[in-house]
Design a protein around this motif. Structure first.
Motif, PDB file in Angstrom:
ATOM      1  N   GLY A 190       1.122 -11.086   7.945  1.00 26.14           N
ATOM      2  CA  GLY A 190       2.279 -10.468   7.302  1.00 26.14           C
ATOM      3  C   GLY A 190       1.918  -9.165   6.610  1.00 26.14           C
ATOM      4  O   GLY A 190       2.668  -8.180   6.691  1.00 26.14           O
ATOM      5  N   VAL A 191       0.777  -9.130   5.947  1.00 31.14           N
ATOM      6  CA  VAL A 191       0.312  -7.890   5.327  1.00 31.14           C
ATOM      7  C   VAL A 191       0.082  -6.826   6.405  1.00 31.14           C
ATOM      8  O   VAL A 191       0.422  -5.654   6.229  1.00 31.14           O
ATOM      9  CB  VAL A 191      -0.983  -8.132   4.525  1.00 31.14           C
ATOM     10  CG1 VAL A 191      -1.606  -6.806   4.085  1.00 31.14           C
ATOM     11  CG2 VAL A 191      -0.696  -8.999   3.310  1.00 31.14           C
ATOM     12  N   GLY A 192      -0.480  -7.252   7.536  1.00 34.20           N
ATOM     13  CA  GLY A 192      -0.725  -6.315   8.630  1.00 34.20           C
ATOM     14  C   GLY A 192       0.550  -5.688   9.150  1.00 34.20           C
ATOM     15  O   GLY A 192       0.619  -4.474   9.376  1.00 34.20           O
ATOM     16  N   LEU A 193       1.587  -6.496   9.329  1.00 37.74           N
ATOM     17  CA  LEU A 193       2.861  -5.971   9.821  1.00 37.74           C
ATOM     18  C   LEU A 193       3.509  -5.027   8.797  1.00 37.74           C
ATOM     19  O   LEU A 193       4.083  -4.003   9.163  1.00 37.74           O
ATOM     20  CB  LEU A 193       3.808  -7.123  10.156  1.00 37.74           C
ATOM     21  CG  LEU A 193       3.438  -7.936  11.405  1.00 37.74           C
ATOM     22  CD1 LEU A 193       4.375  -9.123  11.560  1.00 37.74           C
ATOM     23  CD2 LEU A 193       3.492  -7.064  12.660  1.00 37.74           C
ATOM     24  N   GLN A 194       3.392  -5.380   7.521  1.00 37.41           N
ATOM     25  CA  GLN A 194       3.922  -4.483   6.494  1.00 37.41           C
ATOM     26  C   GLN A 194       3.180  -3.152   6.500  1.00 37.41           C
ATOM     27  O   GLN A 194       3.769  -2.088   6.300  1.00 37.41           O
ATOM     28  CB  GLN A 194       3.803  -5.129   5.112  1.00 37.41           C
ATOM     29  CG  GLN A 194       4.737  -6.299   4.889  1.00 37.41           C
ATOM     30  CD  GLN A 194       4.580  -6.885   3.509  1.00 37.41           C
ATOM     31  OE1 GLN A 194       5.009  -6.287   2.520  1.00 37.41           O
ATOM     32  NE2 GLN A 194       3.936  -8.037   3.426  1.00 37.41           N
ATOM     33  N   ARG A 195       1.876  -3.218   6.732  1.00 33.39           N
ATOM     34  CA  ARG A 195       1.064  -2.003   6.790  1.00 33.39           C
ATOM     35  C   ARG A 195       1.512  -1.098   7.947  1.00 33.39           C
ATOM     36  O   ARG A 195       1.544   0.123   7.811  1.00 33.39           O
ATOM     37  CB  ARG A 195      -0.401  -2.392   6.959  1.00 33.39           C
ATOM     38  CG  ARG A 195      -1.357  -1.239   7.192  1.00 33.39           C
ATOM     39  CD  ARG A 195      -1.595  -0.418   5.964  1.00 33.39           C
ATOM     40  NE  ARG A 195      -2.528   0.667   6.233  1.00 33.39           N
ATOM     41  CZ  ARG A 195      -2.757   1.684   5.424  1.00 33.39           C
ATOM     42  NH1 ARG A 195      -2.128   1.740   4.270  1.00 33.39           N
ATOM     43  NH2 ARG A 195      -3.611   2.624   5.735  1.00 33.39           N
ATOM     44  N   LEU A 196       1.884  -1.721   9.074  1.00 30.10           N
ATOM     45  CA  LEU A 196       2.376  -0.939  10.207  1.00 30.10           C
ATOM     46  C   LEU A 196       3.706  -0.267   9.885  1.00 30.10           C
ATOM     47  O   LEU A 196       3.931   0.894  10.226  1.00 30.10           O
ATOM     48  CB  LEU A 196       2.554  -1.840  11.433  1.00 30.10           C
ATOM     49  CG  LEU A 196       1.312  -2.308  12.168  1.00 30.10           C
ATOM     50  CD1 LEU A 196       1.725  -3.093  13.404  1.00 30.10           C
ATOM     51  CD2 LEU A 196       0.413  -1.150  12.559  1.00 30.10           C
ATOM     52  N   LEU A 197       4.595  -1.009   9.227  1.00 34.21           N
ATOM     53  CA  LEU A 197       5.947  -0.511   8.978  1.00 34.21           C
ATOM     54  C   LEU A 197       5.996   0.517   7.851  1.00 34.21           C
ATOM     55  O   LEU A 197       6.749   1.489   7.919  1.00 34.21           O
ATOM     56  CB  LEU A 197       6.879  -1.682   8.654  1.00 34.21           C
ATOM     57  CG  LEU A 197       7.193  -2.626   9.804  1.00 34.21           C
ATOM     58  CD1 LEU A 197       7.951  -3.845   9.298  1.00 34.21           C
ATOM     59  CD2 LEU A 197       7.988  -1.919  10.882  1.00 34.21           C
ATOM     60  N   ASP A 198       5.184   0.282   6.811  1.00 28.88           N
ATOM     61  CA  ASP A 198       5.247   1.160   5.634  1.00 28.88           C
ATOM     62  C   ASP A 198       3.859   1.262   5.006  1.00 28.88           C
ATOM     63  O   ASP A 198       3.569   0.599   4.009  1.00 28.88           O
ATOM     64  CB  ASP A 198       6.257   0.594   4.627  1.00 28.88           C
ATOM     65  CG  ASP A 198       6.556   1.561   3.492  1.00 28.88           C
ATOM     66  OD1 ASP A 198       5.966   2.666   3.477  1.00 28.88           O
ATOM     67  OD2 ASP A 198       7.367   1.213   2.616  1.00 28.88           O
ATOM     68  N   PRO A 199       2.990   2.097   5.573  1.00 29.46           N
ATOM     69  CA  PRO A 199       1.595   2.187   5.103  1.00 29.46           C
ATOM     70  C   PRO A 199       1.476   2.489   3.623  1.00 29.46           C
ATOM     71  O   PRO A 199       0.572   1.958   2.943  1.00 29.46           O
ATOM     72  CB  PRO A 199       1.016   3.327   5.948  1.00 29.46           C
ATOM     73  CG  PRO A 199       1.871   3.369   7.161  1.00 29.46           C
ATOM     74  CD  PRO A 199       3.243   2.992   6.711  1.00 29.46           C
ATOM     75  N   ASP A 200       2.354   3.309   3.080  1.00 26.22           N
ATOM     76  CA  ASP A 200       2.243   3.698   1.675  1.00 26.22           C
ATOM     77  C   ASP A 200       2.540   2.538   0.724  1.00 26.22           C
ATOM     78  O   ASP A 200       2.154   2.581  -0.453  1.00 26.22           O
ATOM     79  CB  ASP A 200       3.200   4.860   1.368  1.00 26.22           C
ATOM     80  CG  ASP A 200       2.801   6.140   2.088  1.00 26.22           C
ATOM     81  OD1 ASP A 200       1.605   6.262   2.433  1.00 26.22           O
ATOM     82  OD2 ASP A 200       3.676   6.997   2.320  1.00 26.22           O
ATOM     83  N   THR A 209      -8.121  -7.922   5.126  1.00 28.77           N
ATOM     84  CA  THR A 209      -7.181  -7.070   4.401  1.00 28.77           C
ATOM     85  C   THR A 209      -7.705  -5.643   4.301  1.00 28.77           C
ATOM     86  O   THR A 209      -6.958  -4.673   4.480  1.00 28.77           O
ATOM     87  CB  THR A 209      -6.929  -7.636   2.993  1.00 28.77           C
ATOM     88  OG1 THR A 209      -6.525  -9.002   3.090  1.00 28.77           O
ATOM     89  CG2 THR A 209      -5.839  -6.857   2.273  1.00 28.77           C
ATOM     90  N   ALA A 210      -8.993  -5.492   4.022  1.00 27.30           N
ATOM     91  CA  ALA A 210      -9.585  -4.158   3.924  1.00 27.30           C
ATOM     92  C   ALA A 210      -9.491  -3.414   5.246  1.00 27.30           C
ATOM     93  O   ALA A 210      -9.214  -2.211   5.278  1.00 27.30           O
ATOM     94  CB  ALA A 210     -11.043  -4.270   3.480  1.00 27.30           C
ATOM     95  N   ALA A 211      -9.725  -4.129   6.361  1.00 26.74           N
ATOM     96  CA  ALA A 211      -9.694  -3.496   7.677  1.00 26.74           C
ATOM     97  C   ALA A 211      -8.316  -2.940   8.010  1.00 26.74           C
ATOM     98  O   ALA A 211      -8.194  -1.978   8.773  1.00 26.74           O
ATOM     99  CB  ALA A 211     -10.130  -4.488   8.753  1.00 26.74           C
ATOM    100  N   LEU A 212      -7.282  -3.508   7.414  1.00 29.37           N
ATOM    101  CA  LEU A 212      -5.929  -3.014   7.661  1.00 29.37           C
ATOM    102  C   LEU A 212      -5.719  -1.616   7.086  1.00 29.37           C
ATOM    103  O   LEU A 212      -4.789  -0.916   7.455  1.00 29.37           O
ATOM    104  CB  LEU A 212      -4.898  -3.974   7.060  1.00 29.37           C
ATOM    105  CG  LEU A 212      -4.826  -5.362   7.708  1.00 29.37           C
ATOM    106  CD1 LEU A 212      -3.926  -6.272   6.885  1.00 29.37           C
ATOM    107  CD2 LEU A 212      -4.331  -5.268   9.141  1.00 29.37           C
TER     108      LEU A 212
END
Length: 204
Positions: free
Chosen positions: A173-183, A100-103
């Motif tokens: 899933g967290v990774g994909l959300q991070r790609l779509l909406d980093p904030d 999670t941190a690496a994301l």
């Protein structure tokens, strides 16, 4: 007296080949992140990396082989420092927290992996490759759960396979959300929350 500076050691053929292939894979990752897999061609990869299409074809032979090389290159070293942990609950939690941190500082290669992974659900060419990689990840998670149950740190009534599926699904899933909406994804805070959630859910 003038002394000539020592000449740098010449790279071996293998080193030159590995350097070229790394550059081509990096270029492929950039193009996947920018434009998606369907727009990826050997010609564009060669141009981005500063080589000819012939070089790309010589090293990989096809777009499929290049994509497979990209998939294998991704996530290498994505979760550092796990060697210090023995199999079990603490290593499982370290995987969750560090993934999670690496994301929070995800690089181009890792972005490309997540995009390809999502696309593999509808791509025959990618399905088998990513199915095998997913099973590899699940098997490592499963092994940690089984080790934790054996040592008594994880509840005996949990199903290791189900836990592995749930954890991997959450992390990806967290990774994909991070790609779509980093904030929207505060990884520094989330890393602890997710790990604590699983500690409470699994601890004996």
């Amino acid at each position: 007296m003038v002394v000539d500076a020592p000449r740098p050691a010449r790279r071996t053929q293998r080193e030159r080949r590995e350097r070229t292939e790394s550059a081509l894979v990096a270029a492929a990752a950039e193009l996947v992140v920018e434009s998606g897999l369907r727009s990826l061609t050997l010609a564009r990869v060669g141009e981005r990396a500063g080589y000819s299409r012939g070089i790309v074809n010589h090293h990989f032979g096809s777009k499929q082989a290049l994509v497979e090389a990209l998939a294998h290159a991704t996530q290498s070293g994505f979760i550092p420092g796990l060697d210090q942990f023995s199999p079990g609950l603490e290593r499982l939690l370290a995987v969750i927290e560090r993934y999670t941190a690496a994301l929070g500082d995800i690089d181009v290669i890792s972005r490309a992996f997540l995009l390809l992974w999502a696309e593999s659900a509808t791509s025959v060419d990618l399905a088998d490759l990513f199915r095998d990689r997913d099973e590899g990840f699940r098997s490592r998670l499963r092994a940690d759960v089984e080790a934790g149950v054996a040592e008594g740190s994880i509840r005996a009534d949990v199903h290791p396979g189900d836990v592995a599926v749930a954890i991997m699904g959450q992390l990806r899933g967290v990774g994909l959300q991070r790609l779509l909406d980093p904030d929207a994804v505060a990884t520094e805070r989330l890393r602890h929350a997710v790990a604590d959630q699983w500690r409470r859910a699994l601890s004996a």
